[in-house]
Design an enzyme around this catalytic site. Structure first.
Site, PDB file in Angstrom:
ATOM      1  N   CYS A  83       0.850  -1.190   0.000  1.00  0.00           N
ATOM      2  CA  CYS A  83       0.000   0.000   0.000  1.00  0.00           C
ATOM      3  C   CYS A  83       0.886   1.241   0.000  1.00  0.00           C
ATOM      4  O   CYS A  83       1.880   1.306   0.742  1.00  0.00           O
ATOM      5  CB  CYS A  83      -0.896  -0.003   1.234  1.00  0.00           C
ATOM      6  SG  CYS A  83      -1.994   1.434   1.327  1.00  0.00           S
ATOM      7  N   CYS A  87       0.692   4.633   6.896  1.00  0.00           N
ATOM      8  CA  CYS A  87       0.066   4.469   8.212  1.00  0.00           C
ATOM      9  C   CYS A  87       1.039   3.756   9.153  1.00  0.00           C
ATOM     10  O   CYS A  87       1.500   2.648   8.863  1.00  0.00           O
ATOM     11  CB  CYS A  87      -1.229   3.690   8.102  1.00  0.00           C
ATOM     12  SG  CYS A  87      -2.437   4.434   6.966  1.00  0.00           S
ATOM     13  N   CYS A  90       0.427  -0.054  10.314  1.00  0.00           N
ATOM     14  CA  CYS A  90      -0.033  -1.068   9.365  1.00  0.00           C
ATOM     15  C   CYS A  90       1.109  -1.817   8.689  1.00  0.00           C
ATOM     16  O   CYS A  90       1.990  -1.216   8.071  1.00  0.00           O
ATOM     17  CB  CYS A  90      -0.914  -0.403   8.306  1.00  0.00           C
ATOM     18  SG  CYS A  90      -1.676  -1.590   7.170  1.00  0.00           S
ATOM     19  N   CYS A 129     -16.994  -8.716   4.525  1.00  0.00           N
ATOM     20  CA  CYS A 129     -16.222  -7.494   4.310  1.00  0.00           C
ATOM     21  C   CYS A 129     -14.983  -7.809   3.488  1.00  0.00           C
ATOM     22  O   CYS A 129     -14.279  -8.789   3.761  1.00  0.00           O
ATOM     23  CB  CYS A 129     -15.813  -6.884   5.649  1.00  0.00           C
ATOM     24  SG  CYS A 129     -17.201  -6.562   6.752  1.00  0.00           S
ATOM     25  N   CYS A 160     -19.641  -5.375   2.581  1.00  0.00           N
ATOM     26  CA  CYS A 160     -18.880  -4.226   3.043  1.00  0.00           C
ATOM     27  C   CYS A 160     -17.541  -4.233   2.323  1.00  0.00           C
ATOM     28  O   CYS A 160     -16.990  -5.304   2.050  1.00  0.00           O
ATOM     29  CB  CYS A 160     -18.665  -4.279   4.557  1.00  0.00           C
ATOM     30  SG  CYS A 160     -17.722  -2.871   5.214  1.00  0.00           S
ATOM     31  N   CYS A 220     -19.340   2.922   7.531  1.00  0.00           N
ATOM     32  CA  CYS A 220     -18.641   2.197   8.598  1.00  0.00           C
ATOM     33  C   CYS A 220     -17.350   2.962   8.857  1.00  0.00           C
ATOM     34  O   CYS A 220     -16.494   3.054   7.974  1.00  0.00           O
ATOM     35  CB  CYS A 220     -18.344   0.759   8.162  1.00  0.00           C
ATOM     36  SG  CYS A 220     -17.362  -0.206   9.347  1.00  0.00           S
ATOM     37  N   ARG A 296     -18.530  -2.194  16.908  1.00  0.00           N
ATOM     38  CA  ARG A 296     -17.898  -3.476  16.588  1.00  0.00           C
ATOM     39  C   ARG A 296     -16.583  -3.669  17.327  1.00  0.00           C
ATOM     40  O   ARG A 296     -15.739  -2.782  17.381  1.00  0.00           O
ATOM     41  CB  ARG A 296     -17.634  -3.580  15.080  1.00  0.00           C
ATOM     42  CG  ARG A 296     -16.874  -4.857  14.689  1.00  0.00           C
ATOM     43  CD  ARG A 296     -16.638  -4.918  13.208  1.00  0.00           C
ATOM     44  NE  ARG A 296     -17.894  -5.059  12.497  1.00  0.00           N
ATOM     45  CZ  ARG A 296     -18.081  -4.650  11.247  1.00  0.00           C
ATOM     46  NH1 ARG A 296     -17.117  -4.048  10.590  1.00  0.00           N
ATOM     47  NH2 ARG A 296     -19.250  -4.844  10.664  1.00  0.00           N
TER      48      ARG A 296
END
Length: 378
Positions: A83, A87, A90, A129, A160, A220, A296
């Site tokens: 990616c 972040c 991550c 998801c 999702c 979400c 959640r």
């Protein structure tokens, strides 16, 4: 119950305004939603004695949801690693791959995704998801993700996706395909955000949420606690949700799983993790402030004891991820979840997929008007 129990604090600990606010809390959903809590009131909730806070949260939860019913989701990484975002928590970031040693994977074939969705449905998940490690989906990716939405919905599952940023056209395409939820977390407060990621701004995250909301897809959006942020940052994050025109329909409250090789993970491993009870406080405050949202349990649950998970459900959590893996990190075992649900008397919620968009179509010859599903027009 028609109203919450009043909470009386010692006079030397609270002022009259504090007591007025706490005494005014109610389980009436319309009133709670209409009168959004101020930042100061959110801070007061965080400061409550834990048992009082859990009582407030559970009472509000029971007013808005079936008390012992939980929504269960399964999460699949449909494209892993490399990616371009940085972040700090991550392992999928290409910026950290030399240290995390995560092996990147290309997009999973559609038939393999559908097979995974079938297994999820068979084990009791109501929502499937799908997450991709992208900054945003490209034009060539859109037909692929649209097909996945249609195929998974055909199984009777809620859908999702979390694919990074979306523009208005991409959100519209996913809405037309019938996507139920789109996940795009704020992660933390605006003020702490620059300590977490620099390749995407906070406002860009909010823009994507706005595009999703305007398309008709359920939002979400949650956070990750335990990244070194302060309680003030957690208060600001809840307040950010309340500044939206409508709170997200689904709110994941993640507890950081520190991954060695990531900047934030290494820092937390060296300095110590956030106490679980502070995470549970965050769940309870989220439930009180967003009474009609699913809250959640996501990342971090695999490290919890049965008693800690029971406290999280008492705090108003009513959704969690099933399966042994969340993207690239571990998750609580499915057999353990089934056992715990039996012991706690929790039941699984049935899926309720959103109907695809339809438009009226007039036959030019006969004048007959019918409804045609937009997803079937292209």
């Amino acid at each position: 119950m028609s109203a919450l129990l009043n909470i009386t604090e010692p006079k030397n600990n609270t002022n009259s305004n504090d007591n007025d606010f706490l005494a005014s809390l109610t389980t009436d959903a319309a009133l709670t939603t209409a009168n959004k809590h101020s930042r100061e009131q959110i801070a007061q909730l965080f400061d409550l004695p834990l048992m009082d806070l859990l009582l407030q949260a559970q009472t509000i939860h029971r007013q808005n949801f079936n008390a012992n019913e939980v929504q269960i989701s399964t999460l699949l990484s449909i494209k892993t690693g490399n990616c371009p975002e940085d972040c700090g928590y991550c392992s999928q970031s290409g910026h950290h791959r030399d240290k995390t040693k995560l092996v990147a994977e290309k997009r999973i074939e559609v038939d393999k995704v559908i097979a995974a969705a079938k297994r999820a449905k068979a084990t009791g998940s109501s929502r499937f998801c799908m997450g991709a490690a992208w900054k945003h989906p490209s034009a060539k990716d859109m037909p692929y993700v649209v097909e996945l939405v249609k195929e998974v919905k055909a199984l009777g599952l809620e859908t999702c996706m979390t694919l990074g940023m979306l523009d208005t056209d991409q959100a519209a395409q996913l809405a037309d395909a019938g996507l139920d939820y789109y996940n795009h977390n704020l992660d933390t407060s605006r003020s702490y955000y620059e300590q977490v990621v620099s390749t995407r701004s906070y406002d860009e995250r909010l823009d994507t949420i706005t595009n999703v909301r305007n398309s008709g897809i359920n939002v979400c959006s949650g956070n990750i606690v335990g990244m070194g942020e302060s309680r003030d940052d957690r208060i600001d994050w809840v307040h950010e949700l309340l500044k939206m025109p409508k709170a997200p329909e689904s709110i994941p409250v993640n507890l950081l799983v520190p991954i060695q090789g990531t900047p934030i993970g290494d820092k937390v491993l060296a300095e110590g993790q956030l106490p679980v009870l502070e995470w549970i406080r965050t769940i309870a405050v989220t439930r009180i402030c967003c009474p009609s949202s699913y809250v959640r349990l996501s990342a971090g649950r695999e490290s919890l004891s049965d008693a800690e998970q029971a406290l999280a459900f008492m705090a108003g959590a009513n959704s969690f991820f099933y399966g042994d893996k969340l993207l690239t990190t571990g998750n609580a075992s499915q057999s353990g979840d089934d056992r715990l649900m039996r012991e706690l008397g929790l039941t699984k919620q049935f899926a309720a997929p959103r109907a695809p968009k339809q438009v009226p179509v007039m036959d030019a010859m006969s004048g007959h008007q019918s409804q045609v599903t937009l997803a079937s027009l292209g």
